[in-house]
Design an enzyme around this catalytic site. Structure first.
Site, mmCIF file in Angstrom:
data_model
loop_
_atom_site.group_PDB
_atom_site.id
_atom_site.type_symbol
_atom_site.label_atom_id
_atom_site.label_comp_id
_atom_site.label_asym_id
_atom_site.label_seq_id
_atom_site.Cartn_x
_atom_site.Cartn_y
_atom_site.Cartn_z
ATOM 1 N N GLN A 27 0.809 -1.223 0.000
ATOM 2 C CA GLN A 27 0.000 0.000 0.000
ATOM 3 C C GLN A 27 0.845 1.278 0.000
ATOM 4 O OE1 GLN A 27 -2.664 0.174 3.370
ATOM 5 N NE2 GLN A 27 -3.635 2.049 2.718
ATOM 6 N N TYR A 54 3.209 -11.672 4.182
ATOM 7 C CA TYR A 54 2.859 -10.271 3.918
ATOM 8 C C TYR A 54 3.451 -9.833 2.577
ATOM 9 C CZ TYR A 54 1.544 -10.019 8.894
ATOM 10 O OH TYR A 54 0.965 -10.229 10.127
ATOM 11 N N SER A 154 0.012 -17.701 16.302
ATOM 12 C CA SER A 154 -0.873 -16.586 15.959
ATOM 13 C C SER A 154 -2.221 -17.143 15.544
ATOM 14 C CB SER A 154 -0.272 -15.750 14.823
ATOM 15 O OG SER A 154 -1.143 -14.678 14.509
ATOM 16 N N ARG A 230 -7.448 1.148 3.538
ATOM 17 C CA ARG A 230 -7.058 -0.219 3.156
ATOM 18 C C ARG A 230 -8.247 -1.003 2.600
ATOM 19 N NH1 ARG A 230 -5.056 -3.014 8.610
ATOM 20 N NH2 ARG A 230 -3.456 -1.495 8.170
ATOM 21 N N GLN A 292 -0.427 9.953 10.873
ATOM 22 C CA GLN A 292 -1.281 8.969 11.577
ATOM 23 C C GLN A 292 -0.466 8.241 12.651
ATOM 24 O OE1 GLN A 292 -2.056 5.907 8.715
ATOM 25 N NE2 GLN A 292 -3.650 4.897 9.888
ATOM 26 N N ASN A 296 -0.875 8.332 16.816
ATOM 27 C CA ASN A 296 -1.172 7.117 17.592
ATOM 28 C C ASN A 296 -0.063 6.753 18.583
ATOM 29 O OD1 ASN A 296 -3.650 6.907 16.393
ATOM 30 N ND2 ASN A 296 -3.024 5.365 14.890
#
Length: 327
Positions: A27, A54, A154, A230, A292, A296
């Site tokens: 992205q 990923y 996970s 996204r 962003q 955060n």
């Protein structure tokens, strides 16, 4: 920055960490990825999360180049990979948790990330086709070779993690140290119910992902607009439908009102809520813009504002608190 122990291990992880899912190698540009990692590191973030799956391995390549060019001391950061989904080339022994794939995937991740060892190595999903003994032994081999320092799971169930712990004890091997579950105001059952025994009896650590529920709790979608997010990416329709479910949106709109009353962005309220859980070792942030991420990264300042009363109000609005199992 606050640092928390990863479960009962001696490893200290920053309460906030940076993940690369859906962004690195996909992205965002490599330049933005570099800027994001630099901002995070300068703010005290010491854990960078990645996986073979990923961007089909590209995410790790991007992160590896950044780690090399930044020249940070190796002791100052923690990097992870995950094994299960494989990279670009799928096929027999190229996915799953067989000894062959676990070991080959680790070696490939080390090359892509340009490091000598992984601090954390996760089994990205359970593999019903491979005996748990085989996977635990493979992880132990990598530990003995010094290629990984801690291993975990996970999105495994408590029963599956428990089975890995039992097998490790049976053969005097090192069992899983941590689990990476989804945890946010929508998805709460694993951390607040299913895993409680694992926290108490086995000191399991957690590296939680999707604290903003794929952006649902970011405040971006309370208008229903997903442009340039996204969810606007190709192939993300399944996520969009799940995230934008009407019932969830109603609750988030109400939560937005509480955030407004507290003079807080919805994202910060939602992130601070996750950090209130003592069983969260680190919360993985995702970001596509530097502004962003900077915003955060200041969330720790907000945590003290979440009093018992605020936490109760949030529970009332969301109605997602799990009922505790009787066992």
């Amino acid at each position: 920055m606050e640092y928390r122990r990863l479960g009962k291990s001696g490893l200290q992880v920053s309460a906030l960490s940076l993940g690369s899912w859906l962004t690195f190698g996909n992205q965002i540009s490599d330049k933005v990825a570099d800027e994001l990692m630099g901002i995070a590191y300068d703010a005290g973030v010491n854990f960078f999360d990645n996986a073979e799956g990923y961007a089909e391995g590209k995410s790790e390549e991007v992160m590896g180049k950044i780690l090399k060019s930044q020249k940070w001391e190796r002791e100052s950061f923690i990097v992870s990979s995950k094994v299960f989904f494989g990279t670009e080339n799928k096929g027999p022994n190229r996915v799953g948790l067989s000894r062959k794939h676990v070991i080959e995937a680790c070696n490939a991740a080390l090359k892509r990330l340009q490091v000598d060892y992984l601090d954390l190595y996760f089994c990205h999903r359970p593999d019903k086709q491979t005996p748990i003994e085989e996977t635990v032994w493979a992880m132990n081999t990598l530990l003995q070779q010094g290629k990984i320092l801690y291993w975990g799971t996970s999105e495994w169930s408590a029963a599956e993690i428990m089975e890995a712990i039992v097998v490790a004890k049976q053969y005097n091997l090192i069992g899983p140290t941590m689990e990476q579950p989804q945890y946010n105001l929508i998805e709460r059952n694993k951390l607040e119910n299913e895993y409680l025994h694992l926290f108490k009896e086995h000191g399991l650590g957690t590296t939680i992902w999707s604290p903003l529920a794929s952006g649902l709790l970011s405040g971006k979608y309370t208008t229903g607009d997903t442009k340039n997010t996204r969810l606007d990416l190709n192939g993300m329709d399944w996520l969009k439908d799940r995230v934008m479910a009407e019932e969830k949106m109603k609750k988030v709109v109400e939560l937005q009102k509480l955030a407004d009353k507290m003079n807080l962005p919805l994202a910060k309220l939602s992130l601070a809520w996750c950090l209130k859980n003592p069983n969260v070792s680190t919360m993985i942030l995702g970001a596509s813009k530097t502004s962003q991420l900077k915003e955060n990264l200041t969330v720790l300042e907000v945590v003290p504002l979440l009093t018992d009363k605020v936490m109760e109000d949030i529970d009332k609005i969301m109605g997602t608190k799990p009922e505790l199992s009787p066992f």
